[in-house]
Design a protein around this motif. Structure first.
Motif, PDB file in Angstrom:
ATOM      1  N   GLY A  11      68.815  -9.638 124.463  1.00  0.00           N
ATOM      2  CA  GLY A  11      68.405 -10.450 125.481  1.00  0.00           C
ATOM      3  C   GLY A  11      69.221 -10.170 126.615  1.00  0.00           C
ATOM      4  O   GLY A  11      68.488 -10.292 127.415  1.00  0.00           O
ATOM      5  N   TYR A  12      69.744  -9.126 126.692  1.00  0.00           N
ATOM      6  CA  TYR A  12      69.766  -8.339 128.269  1.00  0.00           C
ATOM      7  C   TYR A  12      68.495  -7.848 128.277  1.00  0.00           C
ATOM      8  O   TYR A  12      68.147  -7.764 129.831  1.00  0.00           O
ATOM      9  N   ILE A  13      68.034  -6.686 127.427  1.00  0.00           N
ATOM     10  CA  ILE A  13      67.455  -5.999 127.583  1.00  0.00           C
ATOM     11  C   ILE A  13      66.574  -6.623 128.204  1.00  0.00           C
ATOM     12  O   ILE A  13      65.764  -5.695 129.334  1.00  0.00           O
ATOM     13  N   ALA A  14      66.007  -7.610 126.908  1.00  0.00           N
ATOM     14  CA  ALA A  14      64.129  -9.074 127.575  1.00  0.00           C
ATOM     15  C   ALA A  14      64.557  -9.374 128.338  1.00  0.00           C
ATOM     16  O   ALA A  14      63.652  -9.122 129.414  1.00  0.00           O
ATOM     17  N   ARG A  15      65.708  -9.567 129.284  1.00  0.00           N
ATOM     18  CA  ARG A  15      66.057 -10.310 130.431  1.00  0.00           C
ATOM     19  C   ARG A  15      65.936  -8.612 131.758  1.00  0.00           C
ATOM     20  O   ARG A  15      64.713  -9.597 132.990  1.00  0.00           O
ATOM     21  N   ARG A  16      66.718  -7.818 131.547  1.00  0.00           N
ATOM     22  CA  ARG A  16      66.613  -6.926 133.191  1.00  0.00           C
ATOM     23  C   ARG A  16      65.114  -7.141 132.754  1.00  0.00           C
ATOM     24  O   ARG A  16      64.827  -5.742 133.902  1.00  0.00           O
ATOM     25  N   PHE A  17      64.606  -6.184 131.828  1.00  0.00           N
ATOM     26  CA  PHE A  17      62.774  -5.806 131.765  1.00  0.00           C
ATOM     27  C   PHE A  17      62.067  -6.326 131.728  1.00  0.00           C
ATOM     28  O   PHE A  17      61.235  -6.391 131.543  1.00  0.00           O
ATOM     29  N   HIS A  18      61.972  -7.915 131.935  1.00  0.00           N
ATOM     30  CA  HIS A  18      61.103  -8.975 132.250  1.00  0.00           C
ATOM     31  C   HIS A  18      60.056  -8.560 130.737  1.00  0.00           C
ATOM     32  O   HIS A  18      58.871  -8.570 130.994  1.00  0.00           O
ATOM     33  N   MET A  19      61.086  -8.488 129.697  1.00  0.00           N
ATOM     34  CA  MET A  19      60.264  -7.882 128.188  1.00  0.00           C
ATOM     35  C   MET A  19      60.404  -9.509 127.466  1.00  0.00           C
ATOM     36  O   MET A  19      60.742  -9.485 126.686  1.00  0.00           O
ATOM     37  N   ILE A  20      60.863 -10.820 127.961  1.00  0.00           N
ATOM     38  CA  ILE A  20      60.351 -12.219 127.159  1.00  0.00           C
ATOM     39  C   ILE A  20      59.001 -12.497 127.219  1.00  0.00           C
ATOM     40  O   ILE A  20      58.137 -12.122 127.395  1.00  0.00           O
ATOM     41  N   SER A  21      59.644 -12.521 126.127  1.00  0.00           N
ATOM     42  CA  SER A  21      57.372 -13.273 124.914  1.00  0.00           C
ATOM     43  C   SER A  21      57.616 -14.567 124.423  1.00  0.00           C
ATOM     44  O   SER A  21      59.479 -14.648 123.628  1.00  0.00           O
ATOM     45  N   ASN A  22      56.772 -15.215 123.967  1.00  0.00           N
ATOM     46  CA  ASN A  22      57.161 -16.550 123.314  1.00  0.00           C
ATOM     47  C   ASN A  22      58.019 -16.385 122.083  1.00  0.00           C
ATOM     48  O   ASN A  22      58.000 -16.936 120.829  1.00  0.00           O
TER      49      ASN A  22
END
Length: 141
Positions: A11-22
Motif C-alpha cells: 500500500g505504501y509503495i502504491a501510494r508513494r509512486f502513484h501506482m494505484i489502480s482500480n
C-alpha cells in the motif's frame, strides 16, 4: 503476520509512486480478507470463541462483494475502504497478534479482544450498508 506486513508495504509503495489502480483497489482487499480468514481459521482450532469473527467476517465480505459490484456497475467507480473498515483491519490484526504472541492468554482477555473486534465488524458492515444503499439510490452523502 508477514502477509499483513507485506500488505502495508504494498500500500505504501502504491501510494508513494502513484501506482494505484482500480484493479488494485479490487484485488488488494480480496487478498487481505483471504489472509485474515486463514489467520482466524487457524486460531479457531485453539480458540473456539473465534467462530463469531469468522461468521461475521464471512457475512460482511459476502455483502461487500455483492454490493461493491452493484456500486461499480451503477457508478463506474471503485471505492476504497472507509475509516471504520481500516479500524476493523487494525483490530483484527491486533487480536490475532496478541493471540499468537501471548500463548497462554487468559480467557477474559481473549474474549474481550474478540468481542471488541466483533462489535466493530458489525458497526462497520452497518455503516457500509447505509453508504452503499444511499449510493445505489443515487443519494449524495
Amino acid at each position: 503476520m508477514l502477509s499483513g506486513l507485506t500488505d502495508l508495504a504494498d500500500g505504501y509503495i502504491a501510494r508513494r509512486f502513484h501506482m494505484i489502480s482500480n484493479l488494485g483497489k479490487i484485488l488488494d482487499p480480496v487478498a487481505d480478507k483471504l489472509t485474515q480468514a486463514a489467520m482466524l481459521i487457524c486460531l479457531f482450532t485453539r480458540f473456539p470463541h473465534m467462530l463469531p469473527l469468522i461468521v461475521i467476517m464471512a457475512v460482511k465480505e459476502l455483502y461487500m462483494a455483492v454490493s461493491g459490484c452493484l456500486v461499480i456497475r451503477k457508478t463506474g467507480k471503485v471505492h476504497g475502504a472507509d475509516w471504520h473498515g481500516k479500524i476493523v483491519t487494525f483490530l483484527l490484526y491486533g487480536t490475532v497478534a496478541v493471540h499468537i504472541i501471548w500463548f497462554h492468554i487468559t480467557p477474559m482477555v481473549s474474549d474481550l479482544l474478540i468481542g471488541l473486534c466483533a462489535i466493530m465488524m458489525v458497526v462497520s458492515v452497518v455503516l457500509y450498508i447505509i453508504k452503499n444503499t444511499r449510493t445505489l439510490r443515487g443519494e449524495t452523502a
